[in-house]
Design a protein around this motif. Sequence first.
Motif, PDB file in Angstrom:
ATOM      1  N   GLN A  86       1.115  35.720 -46.880  1.00 55.93           N
ATOM      2  CA  GLN A  86       1.520  34.619 -46.005  1.00 55.93           C
ATOM      3  C   GLN A  86       0.905  34.768 -44.617  1.00 55.93           C
ATOM      4  N   ARG A  87       0.783  35.989 -44.130  1.00 55.80           N
ATOM      5  CA  ARG A  87       0.165  36.185 -42.820  1.00 55.80           C
ATOM      6  C   ARG A  87      -1.279  35.721 -42.813  1.00 55.80           C
ATOM      7  N   MET A  88      -2.023  36.100 -43.858  1.00 52.25           N
ATOM      8  CA  MET A  88      -3.422  35.704 -43.932  1.00 52.25           C
ATOM      9  C   MET A  88      -3.561  34.212 -44.174  1.00 52.25           C
ATOM     10  N   ARG A  89      -2.647  33.640 -44.928  1.00 47.05           N
ATOM     11  CA  ARG A  89      -2.709  32.197 -45.165  1.00 47.05           C
ATOM     12  C   ARG A  89      -2.448  31.434 -43.873  1.00 47.05           C
ATOM     13  N   THR A  90      -1.507  31.890 -43.072  1.00 47.74           N
ATOM     14  CA  THR A  90      -1.229  31.248 -41.782  1.00 47.74           C
ATOM     15  C   THR A  90      -2.432  31.357 -40.862  1.00 47.74           C
ATOM     16  N   ALA A  91      -3.052  32.544 -40.828  1.00 41.31           N
ATOM     17  CA  ALA A  91      -4.242  32.728 -40.000  1.00 41.31           C
ATOM     18  C   ALA A  91      -5.398  31.858 -40.494  1.00 41.31           C
ATOM     19  N   LEU A  92      -5.493  31.692 -41.807  1.00 42.33           N
ATOM     20  CA  LEU A  92      -6.546  30.855 -42.374  1.00 42.33           C
ATOM     21  C   LEU A  92      -6.352  29.396 -41.984  1.00 42.33           C
ATOM     22  N   ALA A  93      -5.115  28.922 -42.060  1.00 50.49           N
ATOM     23  CA  ALA A  93      -4.821  27.533 -41.718  1.00 50.49           C
ATOM     24  C   ALA A  93      -5.078  27.248 -40.245  1.00 50.49           C
ATOM     25  N   ALA A  94      -4.968  28.271 -39.402  1.00 55.92           N
ATOM     26  CA  ALA A  94      -5.188  28.086 -37.967  1.00 55.92           C
ATOM     27  C   ALA A  94      -6.650  28.252 -37.575  1.00 55.92           C
ATOM     28  N   GLY A  95      -7.504  28.528 -38.546  1.00 55.42           N
ATOM     29  CA  GLY A  95      -8.924  28.721 -38.264  1.00 55.42           C
ATOM     30  C   GLY A  95      -9.603  27.425 -37.856  1.00 55.42           C
ATOM     31  N   PRO A  96     -10.852  27.518 -37.419  1.00 54.89           N
ATOM     32  CA  PRO A  96     -11.567  26.358 -36.895  1.00 54.89           C
ATOM     33  C   PRO A  96     -12.005  25.391 -37.993  1.00 54.89           C
ATOM     34  N   LEU A  97     -12.050  24.116 -37.617  1.00 56.08           N
ATOM     35  CA  LEU A  97     -12.615  23.077 -38.471  1.00 56.08           C
ATOM     36  C   LEU A  97     -13.714  22.363 -37.690  1.00 56.08           C
ATOM     37  N   PRO A  98     -14.944  22.241 -38.209  1.00 60.95           N
ATOM     38  CA  PRO A  98     -15.350  22.757 -39.516  1.00 60.95           C
ATOM     39  C   PRO A  98     -15.335  24.275 -39.548  1.00 60.95           C
ATOM     40  N   PRO A  99     -15.109  24.845 -40.728  1.00 63.12           N
ATOM     41  CA  PRO A  99     -14.982  26.310 -40.817  1.00 63.12           C
ATOM     42  C   PRO A  99     -16.276  27.013 -40.438  1.00 63.12           C
ATOM     43  N   ARG A 100     -16.142  28.130 -39.737  1.00 63.79           N
ATOM     44  CA  ARG A 100     -17.310  28.927 -39.384  1.00 63.79           C
ATOM     45  C   ARG A 100     -17.774  29.715 -40.598  1.00 63.79           C
ATOM     46  N   PRO A 101     -19.073  29.718 -40.860  1.00 61.32           N
ATOM     47  CA  PRO A 101     -19.569  30.485 -42.013  1.00 61.32           C
ATOM     48  C   PRO A 101     -19.455  31.973 -41.769  1.00 61.32           C
ATOM     49  N   HIS A 102     -19.286  32.714 -42.846  1.00 59.27           N
ATOM     50  CA  HIS A 102     -19.225  34.177 -42.746  1.00 59.27           C
ATOM     51  C   HIS A 102     -20.541  34.740 -42.224  1.00 59.27           C
ATOM     52  N   ASN A 103     -21.628  34.121 -42.625  1.00 65.67           N
ATOM     53  CA  ASN A 103     -22.964  34.571 -42.243  1.00 65.67           C
ATOM     54  C   ASN A 103     -23.877  33.357 -42.339  1.00 65.67           C
ATOM     55  N   LEU A 104     -24.289  32.792 -41.189  1.00 65.88           N
ATOM     56  CA  LEU A 104     -25.024  31.536 -41.201  1.00 65.88           C
ATOM     57  C   LEU A 104     -26.336  31.619 -41.975  1.00 65.88           C
ATOM     58  N   PRO A 105     -27.220  32.613 -41.730  1.00 64.72           N
ATOM     59  CA  PRO A 105     -28.446  32.685 -42.537  1.00 64.72           C
ATOM     60  C   PRO A 105     -28.158  32.829 -44.026  1.00 64.72           C
ATOM     61  N   GLY A 106     -27.154  33.654 -44.340  1.00 64.01           N
ATOM     62  CA  GLY A 106     -26.797  33.822 -45.749  1.00 64.01           C
ATOM     63  C   GLY A 106     -26.248  32.544 -46.349  1.00 64.01           C
ATOM     64  N   THR A 107     -25.489  31.796 -45.553  1.00 59.55           N
ATOM     65  CA  THR A 107     -24.938  30.524 -46.026  1.00 59.55           C
ATOM     66  C   THR A 107     -26.046  29.523 -46.313  1.00 59.55           C
ATOM     67  N   LEU A 108     -27.040  29.460 -45.430  1.00 54.21           N
ATOM     68  CA  LEU A 108     -28.170  28.551 -45.651  1.00 54.21           C
ATOM     69  C   LEU A 108     -28.960  28.948 -46.901  1.00 54.21           C
ATOM     70  N   LEU A 109     -29.133  30.258 -47.090  1.00 53.32           N
ATOM     71  CA  LEU A 109     -29.839  30.741 -48.273  1.00 53.32           C
ATOM     72  C   LEU A 109     -29.069  30.379 -49.537  1.00 53.32           C
ATOM     73  N   ARG A 110     -27.766  30.611 -49.507  1.00 54.04           N
ATOM     74  CA  ARG A 110     -26.943  30.309 -50.678  1.00 54.04           C
ATOM     75  C   ARG A 110     -26.941  28.808 -50.979  1.00 54.04           C
ATOM     76  N   THR A 111     -26.933  27.982 -49.935  1.00 53.54           N
ATOM     77  CA  THR A 111     -26.978  26.533 -50.146  1.00 53.54           C
ATOM     78  C   THR A 111     -28.273  26.140 -50.848  1.00 53.54           C
ATOM     79  N   GLY A 112     -29.389  26.753 -50.410  1.00 61.21           N
ATOM     80  CA  GLY A 112     -30.658  26.504 -51.084  1.00 61.21           C
ATOM     81  C   GLY A 112     -30.642  26.962 -52.528  1.00 61.21           C
ATOM     82  N   LEU A 113     -30.021  28.109 -52.798  1.00 58.31           N
ATOM     83  CA  LEU A 113     -29.909  28.600 -54.164  1.00 58.31           C
ATOM     84  C   LEU A 113     -29.049  27.671 -55.015  1.00 58.31           C
TER      85      LEU A 113
END
Length: 223
Positions: free
Chosen positions: A174-201
């Motif tokens: 529940q603590r992590m879920r509350t912290a997740l719900a309070a996170g930024p929108l749009p969500p920040r990627p864990h790793n932007l270059p990796g996210t772009l690579l994965r999107t291409g894949l």
Amino acid sequence: MTAWGEFTAAFLVFFLSHALPVRPPLRPRLETVLGRRGFTIAYSALSLAVLAWLIGAAGRAPFVPLWNWAPWQAHVPLVVMALVCVIVALAIGRPNPFSFGGSNNAAFDPQRAGLVRLSRHPLLLALALWSLAHLVPNGDLAHVILFGCFAGFAVLGMRIIDRRKQRVMGAEWQRMRTALAAGPLPPRPHNLPGTLLRTGLGGLLYLLLLGLHPVLFGVSPLP
């Protein structure tokens, strides 16, 4: 074996092949023999092979129409599957303590949750979208049973995993879920270059599926 008999047998084998290998004490024994990575590869290969058989068996089952086909319906899976492939590419192997398919969950940051900010169960979300999108142009009884069961399994699986994770993680869930719900929108990627690579894949996976679809399932997905 009759066509309906093959479809029923394929369904039974599919669920048994997913349920039995991951349950104790069978999974620890298999991981001892194959190694953890070997078990994952073997389990994935078995799942894909049985899935291909199941879809093929649905195509060979007696045709019992439930609604008429229209040309626009072919565009629904074409559009939705592009999203599904990107979701899968972004979700596999990323930290996600809320569901399955994650890795290095100790490194999960609710402020940089990426796709998990939008769905705690992205792989099950992808399964639900895949099922519902293919349900639209396949309005015969066998395919409605097939894709309807997968969609229901995905939605029910989200609730089952939530309950299991909440029981295992206790107050931390529940603590992590509350912290997740309070996170930024749009969500920040864990790793932007990796996210772009994965999107291409994910895009490459989409093109690969388009090319292999007639080979694997005997039907072209193109209108």
